[in-house]
Design an enzyme around this catalytic site. Structure first.
Site, PDB file in Angstrom:
ATOM      1  N   ALA A 239       9.328  -9.868   7.416  1.00 11.70           N
ATOM      2  CA  ALA A 239       8.305 -10.264   8.031  1.00 11.70           C
ATOM      3  C   ALA A 239       7.198  -9.556   7.688  1.00 11.70           C
ATOM      4  O   ALA A 239       5.622 -10.199   7.596  1.00 11.70           O
ATOM      5  CB  ALA A 239       8.757  -9.714   9.585  1.00 11.70           C
ATOM      6  N   GLY A 240       7.512  -8.320   7.361  1.00 11.06           N
ATOM      7  CA  GLY A 240       6.789  -7.599   6.632  1.00 11.06           C
ATOM      8  C   GLY A 240       5.300  -8.101   5.245  1.00 11.06           C
ATOM      9  O   GLY A 240       5.029  -7.544   5.197  1.00 11.06           O
ATOM     10  N   ASP A 241       7.012  -8.636   4.420  1.00  8.47           N
ATOM     11  CA  ASP A 241       5.821  -9.515   3.226  1.00  8.47           C
ATOM     12  C   ASP A 241       5.028 -10.524   3.644  1.00  8.47           C
ATOM     13  O   ASP A 241       3.956 -10.802   3.187  1.00  8.47           O
ATOM     14  CB  ASP A 241       7.622  -9.964   1.993  1.00  8.47           C
TER      15      ASP A 241
END
Length: 295
Positions: A239-241
């Site tokens: 998700a962060g990527d």
């Protein structure tokens, strides 16, 4: 390569548990973000290294399938490719252990020949899964060529120097922001204080990603919460990527940073609603659809 095991809950020290499933999924923070940027509509060139093991060809082929240019992904002899063991709870939360492998062999000498590539790029997106001296060299060249730099500061090593934080935008998650600042993050006041501390250390824009709570942005205009999007959480692995890659594209296209962060939130929400790293990353059309339906 991500080796993903789904389980009811994480094991305690000394405990053996049975996993519910196992999958091999192409991953790596830099590769995930390259895929995210490509799916958001950018022309992307990946710089990195793979080993000479069975995973190397699959990792490169996966990037090419996502239309990422891999002409500067180098093969490394007598070395394994980067590897991550990922446990995913039924709640969607994960815990990750990585092996650097060939990532640790990407050296400043590999970067020196890429000055023209950096100069011609709208944005350079960096992570810390390669040696810090290599990251430093990229930032130096980008600063000289006036190329915008976004740093996703993970995984965080001991003693990260402030000079690596002096970029156009830094986007840690809550835990990473705590590690970088030594400050607790829980209340809105604590989040603002940590973001301000990173801004004062040299980042022009600070974005702390907060999962279901959205993201907190701090820059010369002050601090503000950027609203999240709602999806059913399945696996938060990439998700962060997905957030970082989409943010980079929209910001490079000229969108103001607030709206670019909001688009990043949409990309992160889509990725969290699916299992795995790169396969979970949504296309630009999906980001725009979520934006329109929840804005």
């Amino acid at each position: 390569m991500d080796l993903v095991l789904k389980c009811a809950q994480f094991p305690q020290p000394g405990e053996t548990i049975a996993a519910n499933s196992f999958n091999e999924v192409s991953g790596g923070k830099g590769a995930n973000q390259a895929v995210s940027a490509a799916r958001a509509g950018a022309q992307v060139k990946m710089v990195g290294r793979v080993g000479d093991d069975a995973f190397a060809g699959r990792l490169v082929a996966g990037l090419k399938q996502c239309e990422v240019d891999c002409s500067t992904v180098l093969a490394t002899q007598d070395c394994e490719s980067g590897l991550a063991l990922i446990l995913v709870e039924e709640s969607g939360q994960n815990t990750i252990v990585t092996v650097a492998g060939a990532n640790a062999r990407l050296l400043p000498a590999d970067i020196d020949s890429l000055r023209n590539l950096i100069q011609q790029s709208d944005v350079v997106l960096l992570q810390l899964e390669v040696p810090l001296e290599t990251v430093r060299r990229v930032i130096e060249i980008a600063r000289e060529t006036e190329t915008r730099v976004i740093l996703d500061p993970a995984p965080i090593p001991q003693g990260l120097p402030d000079e690596l934080l002096q970029v156009d935008l830094i986007c840690p998650n809550e835990r990473e922001a705590e590690q970088l600042t030594g400050m607790p993050i829980g209340t809105p006041e604590q989040i603002e204080a940590a973001a301000k501390a990173l801004y004062q250390r040299g980042a022009k824009h600070v974005v702390i990603t907060l999962g279901k709570q959205g993201a907190y942005l701090f820059d010369e205009s002050g601090g503000r919460l950027i609203a999240p999007f709602t999806t059913d959480v399945v696996d938060t692995t990439a998700a962060g990527d997905a957030f970082a890659g989409a943010l980079a594209v929209y910001w490079a296209e000229g969108m103001n940073v607030d709206d670019a962060v909001r688009r990043g939130n949409a990309a992160g929400a889509i990725a969290a609603s699916r299992l795995g790293a790169q396969p979970s990353i949504g296309a630009r059309s999906e980001i725009e659809h979520l934006w329109k339906t929840q804005s």
